[in-house]
Design a protein around this motif. Structure first.
Motif, PDB file in Angstrom:
ATOM      1  N   ALA A 142      -3.428   6.442  -5.025  1.00  0.00           N
ATOM      2  CA  ALA A 142      -2.703   6.893  -3.831  1.00  0.00           C
ATOM      3  C   ALA A 142      -3.636   6.999  -2.624  1.00  0.00           C
ATOM      4  O   ALA A 142      -3.247   6.656  -1.500  1.00  0.00           O
ATOM      5  N   THR A 143      -4.857   7.447  -2.850  1.00  0.00           N
ATOM      6  CA  THR A 143      -5.823   7.563  -1.756  1.00  0.00           C
ATOM      7  C   THR A 143      -6.151   6.194  -1.174  1.00  0.00           C
ATOM      8  O   THR A 143      -6.152   6.008   0.049  1.00  0.00           O
ATOM      9  N   VAL A 144      -6.414   5.227  -2.044  1.00  0.00           N
ATOM     10  CA  VAL A 144      -6.709   3.874  -1.565  1.00  0.00           C
ATOM     11  C   VAL A 144      -5.489   3.272  -0.868  1.00  0.00           C
ATOM     12  O   VAL A 144      -5.607   2.634   0.181  1.00  0.00           O
ATOM     13  N   GLY A 145      -4.297   3.475  -1.432  1.00  0.00           N
ATOM     14  CA  GLY A 145      -3.080   2.974  -0.788  1.00  0.00           C
ATOM     15  C   GLY A 145      -2.858   3.592   0.579  1.00  0.00           C
ATOM     16  O   GLY A 145      -2.505   2.901   1.536  1.00  0.00           O
ATOM     17  N   ALA A 148       0.831  -1.207   0.000  1.00  0.00           N
ATOM     18  CA  ALA A 148       0.000   0.000   0.000  1.00  0.00           C
ATOM     19  C   ALA A 148       0.864   1.254   0.000  1.00  0.00           C
ATOM     20  O   ALA A 148       0.590   2.216  -0.731  1.00  0.00           O
ATOM     21  N   VAL A 149       1.915   1.247   0.803  1.00  0.00           N
ATOM     22  CA  VAL A 149       2.836   2.391   0.823  1.00  0.00           C
ATOM     23  C   VAL A 149       3.556   2.506  -0.520  1.00  0.00           C
ATOM     24  O   VAL A 149       3.747   3.612  -1.044  1.00  0.00           O
ATOM     25  N   ALA A 150       3.920   1.366  -1.101  1.00  0.00           N
ATOM     26  CA  ALA A 150       4.563   1.385  -2.420  1.00  0.00           C
ATOM     27  C   ALA A 150       3.608   1.918  -3.482  1.00  0.00           C
ATOM     28  O   ALA A 150       4.030   2.629  -4.400  1.00  0.00           O
ATOM     29  N   ALA A 151       2.316   1.594  -3.377  1.00  0.00           N
ATOM     30  CA  ALA A 151       1.331   2.106  -4.333  1.00  0.00           C
ATOM     31  C   ALA A 151       1.243   3.623  -4.264  1.00  0.00           C
ATOM     32  O   ALA A 151       1.119   4.295  -5.293  1.00  0.00           O
ATOM     33  N   VAL A 152       1.344   4.172  -3.062  1.00  0.00           N
ATOM     34  CA  VAL A 152       1.354   5.631  -2.910  1.00  0.00           C
ATOM     35  C   VAL A 152       2.593   6.218  -3.590  1.00  0.00           C
ATOM     36  O   VAL A 152       2.505   7.218  -4.317  1.00  0.00           O
TER      37      VAL A 152
END
Length: 144
Positions: free
Chosen positions: A58-61, A25-29
């Protein structure tokens, strides 16, 4: 068979998937931020599409990373949704900015490998995700 059925083993696997999902999730951001900076420079006509898709990703991540405490006991559906959303964002970007089709399609090709390396989930969960990803990507490629 007995090892996989044990409570400690399942808890350790669940914790590993939860930690990998949080890192993903952090990587997706981070990837969304890099995309917002790099993709408009390569394809200026699709700036609005790239911005909308990557802000959503980024919001979902960010929400996934922040709400870790609530979903850490059941991480597989969250990992499934986050990995699927990443592929869906590339498909939406390819539809909204046709000049970036080759770049987005190449991302769709490498995404299953990235998911396989990052997420240590069960073989069954990975097969279900891969099948659903193959179906949605196949429908996207066969579409108009």
């Amino acid at each position: 068979m007995q090892l996989a059925a044990g409570r400690r083993y399942r808890a350790a696997q669940r914790n590993a998937v939860a930690a990998a999902t949080r890192i993903g999730a952090v990587a997706a951001v981070g990837v969304a931020a890099a995309d917002v900076l790099l993709l408009p420079a390569l394809h200026p006509a699709g700036t609005g599409v790239f911005l909308a898709v990557n802000v959503a990703l980024a919001t979902v991540g960010l929400l996934t990373a922040v709400t870790y405490r609530w979903w850490r006991r059941r991480p597989v559906p969250v990992a499934f949704a986050l990995a699927s959303l990443t592929g869906l964002s590339a498909q939406v970007a390819a539809i909204g900015a046709p000049e970036a089709n080759v770049l987005m399609l190449s991302f769709l090709l490498i995404l299953p490998g990235i998911v396989a390396v990052v997420l240590p989930w069960s073989t069954r969960a990975h097969l279900v995700w891969t099948a659903s990803y193959a179906i949605t990507t196949g429908l996207f490629l066969a579409g108009p």
